[in-house]
Design a protein around this motif. Structure first.
Motif, PDB file in Angstrom:
ATOM      1  N   ILE A  77     -57.420 -11.721 -68.324  1.00 28.40           N
ATOM      2  CA  ILE A  77     -58.243 -12.670 -68.626  1.00 28.40           C
ATOM      3  C   ILE A  77     -59.239 -13.094 -67.565  1.00 28.40           C
ATOM      4  CG2 ILE A  77     -58.376 -14.938 -69.359  1.00 28.40           C
ATOM      5  CD1 ILE A  77     -56.074 -14.723 -71.542  1.00 28.40           C
ATOM      6  N   PRO A  78     -58.764 -13.185 -66.180  1.00 28.47           N
ATOM      7  CA  PRO A  78     -59.571 -13.654 -65.055  1.00 28.47           C
ATOM      8  C   PRO A  78     -60.445 -12.765 -64.820  1.00 28.47           C
ATOM      9  CG  PRO A  78     -57.110 -13.659 -64.403  1.00 28.47           C
ATOM     10  CD  PRO A  78     -57.263 -13.663 -66.037  1.00 28.47           C
ATOM     11  N   ILE A  79     -60.016 -11.285 -64.772  1.00 32.77           N
ATOM     12  CA  ILE A  79     -60.465 -10.174 -64.412  1.00 32.77           C
ATOM     13  C   ILE A  79     -61.960 -10.086 -65.427  1.00 32.77           C
ATOM     14  CG2 ILE A  79     -60.811  -7.676 -64.103  1.00 32.77           C
ATOM     15  CD1 ILE A  79     -57.987  -7.848 -63.117  1.00 32.77           C
ATOM     16  N   ALA A  80     -61.622 -10.359 -66.755  1.00 27.71           N
ATOM     17  CA  ALA A  80     -62.541 -10.056 -67.815  1.00 27.71           C
ATOM     18  C   ALA A  80     -63.703 -11.515 -67.383  1.00 27.71           C
ATOM     19  CB  ALA A  80     -62.139 -10.223 -69.193  1.00 27.71           C
ATOM     20  N   SER A  81     -63.248 -12.454 -66.896  1.00 25.57           N
ATOM     21  CA  SER A  81     -64.349 -13.495 -66.711  1.00 25.57           C
ATOM     22  C   SER A  81     -65.102 -13.129 -65.493  1.00 25.57           C
ATOM     23  CB  SER A  81     -63.261 -14.633 -66.325  1.00 25.57           C
ATOM     24  OG  SER A  81     -64.288 -15.706 -65.724  1.00 25.57           O
ATOM     25  N   PHE A  82     -64.500 -12.392 -64.246  1.00 25.79           N
ATOM     26  CA  PHE A  82     -65.445 -12.032 -63.271  1.00 25.79           C
ATOM     27  C   PHE A  82     -66.274 -10.860 -63.963  1.00 25.79           C
ATOM     28  CE2 PHE A  82     -66.321  -9.305 -59.990  1.00 25.79           C
ATOM     29  CZ  PHE A  82     -66.262  -9.749 -58.832  1.00 25.79           C
ATOM     30  N   VAL A  85     -69.230 -12.401 -65.923  1.00 28.66           N
ATOM     31  CA  VAL A  85     -70.100 -13.018 -65.135  1.00 28.66           C
ATOM     32  C   VAL A  85     -70.992 -12.128 -64.460  1.00 28.66           C
ATOM     33  CG1 VAL A  85     -70.542 -14.814 -63.134  1.00 28.66           C
ATOM     34  CG2 VAL A  85     -69.044 -15.309 -65.029  1.00 28.66           C
ATOM     35  N   PHE A  86     -70.348 -11.441 -63.769  1.00 27.26           N
ATOM     36  CA  PHE A  86     -71.182 -10.397 -62.982  1.00 27.26           C
ATOM     37  C   PHE A  86     -72.259  -9.743 -63.703  1.00 27.26           C
ATOM     38  CE2 PHE A  86     -71.736  -6.475 -60.959  1.00 27.26           C
ATOM     39  CZ  PHE A  86     -71.983  -6.579 -59.649  1.00 27.26           C
ATOM     40  N   VAL A  87     -71.640  -8.876 -64.889  1.00 23.75           N
ATOM     41  CA  VAL A  87     -72.635  -8.345 -65.739  1.00 23.75           C
ATOM     42  C   VAL A  87     -73.937  -9.201 -66.174  1.00 23.75           C
ATOM     43  CG1 VAL A  87     -73.040  -7.041 -67.627  1.00 23.75           C
ATOM     44  CG2 VAL A  87     -70.918  -6.559 -66.297  1.00 23.75           C
ATOM     45  N   ALA A  88     -73.391 -10.349 -66.709  1.00 26.07           N
ATOM     46  CA  ALA A  88     -74.556 -11.395 -67.206  1.00 26.07           C
ATOM     47  C   ALA A  88     -75.613 -11.501 -66.390  1.00 26.07           C
ATOM     48  CB  ALA A  88     -73.720 -12.532 -67.581  1.00 26.07           C
ATOM     49  N   PHE A 298     -62.689 -16.983 -60.779  1.00 33.19           N
ATOM     50  CA  PHE A 298     -63.167 -15.623 -60.673  1.00 33.19           C
ATOM     51  C   PHE A 298     -64.679 -15.449 -61.245  1.00 33.19           C
ATOM     52  CE2 PHE A 298     -59.370 -12.058 -60.580  1.00 33.19           C
ATOM     53  CZ  PHE A 298     -58.822 -12.907 -59.479  1.00 33.19           C
ATOM     54  N   ALA A 299     -64.769 -16.402 -62.070  1.00 31.72           N
ATOM     55  CA  ALA A 299     -66.210 -16.508 -62.342  1.00 31.72           C
ATOM     56  C   ALA A 299     -67.017 -17.124 -61.303  1.00 31.72           C
ATOM     57  CB  ALA A 299     -66.270 -17.428 -63.781  1.00 31.72           C
ATOM     58  N   TRP A 300     -66.539 -17.801 -60.481  1.00 34.01           N
ATOM     59  CA  TRP A 300     -67.274 -18.425 -59.446  1.00 34.01           C
ATOM     60  C   TRP A 300     -67.308 -17.246 -58.293  1.00 34.01           C
ATOM     61  CZ3 TRP A 300     -70.570 -21.619 -57.295  1.00 34.01           C
ATOM     62  CH2 TRP A 300     -70.590 -21.896 -56.157  1.00 34.01           C
ATOM     63  N   LEU A 301     -66.451 -16.486 -58.218  1.00 37.08           N
ATOM     64  CA  LEU A 301     -66.634 -15.386 -56.986  1.00 37.08           C
ATOM     65  C   LEU A 301     -67.549 -14.601 -57.528  1.00 37.08           C
ATOM     66  CD1 LEU A 301     -62.551 -14.405 -56.279  1.00 37.08           C
ATOM     67  CD2 LEU A 301     -64.218 -15.796 -55.040  1.00 37.08           C
ATOM     68  N   ALA A 302     -67.709 -14.225 -58.884  1.00 41.25           N
ATOM     69  CA  ALA A 302     -68.970 -13.234 -59.304  1.00 41.25           C
ATOM     70  C   ALA A 302     -70.349 -13.671 -59.235  1.00 41.25           C
ATOM     71  CB  ALA A 302     -68.417 -12.832 -60.689  1.00 41.25           C
ATOM     72  N   ALA A 321     -68.486  -4.575 -53.490  1.00 41.33           N
ATOM     73  CA  ALA A 321     -68.107  -5.825 -52.906  1.00 41.33           C
ATOM     74  C   ALA A 321     -67.215  -6.769 -54.105  1.00 41.33           C
ATOM     75  CB  ALA A 321     -69.357  -6.775 -52.563  1.00 41.33           C
ATOM     76  N   GLY A 322     -67.645  -6.532 -55.374  1.00 39.18           N
ATOM     77  CA  GLY A 322     -66.768  -7.293 -56.243  1.00 39.18           C
ATOM     78  C   GLY A 322     -65.361  -6.555 -56.230  1.00 39.18           C
ATOM     79  N   VAL A 323     -65.192  -5.305 -56.288  1.00 34.43           N
ATOM     80  CA  VAL A 323     -63.783  -4.457 -56.418  1.00 34.43           C
ATOM     81  C   VAL A 323     -63.241  -5.065 -55.305  1.00 34.43           C
ATOM     82  CG1 VAL A 323     -62.936  -2.346 -56.495  1.00 34.43           C
ATOM     83  CG2 VAL A 323     -64.869  -2.912 -58.047  1.00 34.43           C
ATOM     84  N   VAL A 324     -63.768  -4.931 -53.998  1.00 33.15           N
ATOM     85  CA  VAL A 324     -63.037  -5.361 -52.679  1.00 33.15           C
ATOM     86  C   VAL A 324     -62.649  -6.738 -52.737  1.00 33.15           C
ATOM     87  CG1 VAL A 324     -63.452  -5.538 -50.228  1.00 33.15           C
ATOM     88  CG2 VAL A 324     -64.342  -3.704 -51.342  1.00 33.15           C
ATOM     89  N   THR A 325     -63.575  -7.693 -53.312  1.00 36.41           N
ATOM     90  CA  THR A 325     -63.084  -8.935 -53.486  1.00 36.41           C
ATOM     91  C   THR A 325     -61.986  -9.295 -54.228  1.00 36.41           C
ATOM     92  OG1 THR A 325     -65.602  -9.686 -53.087  1.00 36.41           O
ATOM     93  CG2 THR A 325     -63.880 -11.134 -53.925  1.00 36.41           C
ATOM     94  N   LEU A 326     -61.891  -8.617 -55.567  1.00 39.83           N
ATOM     95  CA  LEU A 326     -60.720  -8.769 -56.239  1.00 39.83           C
ATOM     96  C   LEU A 326     -59.496  -8.210 -55.707  1.00 39.83           C
ATOM     97  CD1 LEU A 326     -62.268  -7.858 -59.700  1.00 39.83           C
ATOM     98  CD2 LEU A 326     -61.734 -10.529 -58.667  1.00 39.83           C
TER      99      LEU A 326
END
Length: 371
Positions: A77-82, A85-88, A298-302, A321-326
């Motif tokens: 669920i949190p990964i889906a949120s990230f 937001v990133f794709v949007a 995770f939404a905020w991180l994206a 950078a997103g993959v590394v962050t997660l």
């Protein structure tokens, strides 16, 4: 009015992408489970299903539902949120929508905040999901034994209870019927010598704490003469007053499976676990408190990563950078748990400190998103 339309536009895009990512992730995970765990799945089939194809499909779907919900849902669920937001916002940057918003005099944060508000609502919904669907799936999965039954069982593996001068081993428990199975009770004298051993296939626990045994096997020992033969009796009914025992005995061996409110009361009630076990339970308690908020975090991180993508469409750098962050987030969380178990940091502070650190870091990146 324009700002409201923009907010609804980005919120609806975020929610649509969130649902899509969640569905795609479960489809991929279900495929992997079907390929890698066919043997486990075959033993999961109900004994009364036989060769019925429809029964096999139902059992397979039940296996996948329990497996995916108990093992993966809390992390997916949190990964889906990230990703949502990133794709949007990444697609909005490539389509020059963010640039158009800024050209219209609207700061990007004005369209980011409604999306974060939607993520906050999802966090609250996830908290409810954790204490209902996910927790129940974990309880069922932990007690599943396809050779016996398919109903929930909170304590399949044997566990021990130590209260006063009595030590009790329980094979398993069923909270719905308030029954304990495969029970051995060792009663001791004040000197520590065993005075009586009671074995029962089934114990019925009354609301007042009385333990009723329909047919008990009893061995009575003389604590003054350890070499003497015990007096035995078999098949006798027996009642024991164990009102001082916690009601959590019906929940089985793992207090981490209790609802969050019951777990909090359990930790406040002087549990008897070893220090290592107690830290594990406390760590699980704080992890369950913090986990739903990862949807918002995770939404905020994206956000700062996605807003760095402009009309040139250079998405590779922010995506990496997103993959590394997660990855760093999960590594930091695992390291915090290890340090807490080694008593180098407080058990309760670890998950919250990791969330706060990464959230502040994302805020700093957001301030410098444009050259």
């Amino acid at each position: 009015m324009t700002l409201r339309i923009l907010s609804l536009y980005f919120v609806s895009r975020f929610l649509g992408l969130f649902a899509t990512v969640l569905a795609a992730a479960f489809l991929v995970l279900a495929t992997i489970e079907l390929v890698l765990n066919l043997d486990d799945m075959s033993t999961f089939v109900r004994s009364d299903a036989g060769s019925d194809a429809a029964g096999g499909v139902v059992d397979t779907l039940r296996y996948l539902g329990l497996r995916l919900t108990s093992y993966y849902l809390a992390d997916v669920i949190p990964i889906a949120s990230f990703l949502a937001v990133f794709v949007a916002f990444a697609t909005a940057g490539r389509a020059m929508e963010i640039l158009a918003v800024e050209a219209g005099g609207v700061r990007p944060i004005r369209i980011v905040l409604p999306v974060l508000a939607a993520a906050l609502i999802l966090s609250l919904a996830t908290a409810v999901l954790h204490e209902t669907v996910i927790l129940q799936a974990e309880q069922i999965w932990s007690g599943e034994d396809p050779a016996v039954e398919t109903e929930i069982d909170f304590g399949r593996e044997a566990f021990w209870i130590h209260r006063g001068l009595a030590i009790t081993r329980v094979g398993r428990s069923d909270p719905d019927t308030r029954s304990l199975f495969d029970v051995e009770i060792f009663e001791r004298a004040s000197s520590g010598a065993v005075t009586r051993v009671i074995y029962a296939d089934k114990v019925q626990v009354q609301e007042d704490g009385l333990w009723k045994i329909a047919s008990a096997r009893v061995w009575e020992f003389d604590p003054r003469d350890p070499t003497s033969h015990p007096e035995t009796s078999f098949g006798a009914p027996l009642e024991l007053d164990f009102a001082s025992l916690d009601a959590d005995v019906l929940r089985g061996a793992d207090p981490k499976m209790l609802p969050i409110q019951d777990l909090r009361q359990y930790l406040a009630g002087h549990p008897t676990e070893t220090p290592t076990e107690l830290r594990q339970i406390q760590g699980r308690y704080h992890e369950r408190l913090a986990s739903p908020w990862l949807v918002l975090v995770f939404a905020w991180l994206a956000v700062p990563l996605a807003l760095r993508i402009d009309e040139r469409g250079r998405i590779a750098g922010p995506a990496i950078a997103g993959v590394v962050t997660l990855a760093l987030y999960f590594v930091a969380g695992s390291a915090g748990q290890t340090l807490a178990q080694q008593e180098l940091v407080s058990v309760g502070i670890s998950p919250w400190l990791v969330m706060a650190t990464f959230s502040i870091g994302a805020g700093g990146l957001l301030l410098f998103r444009r050259p």
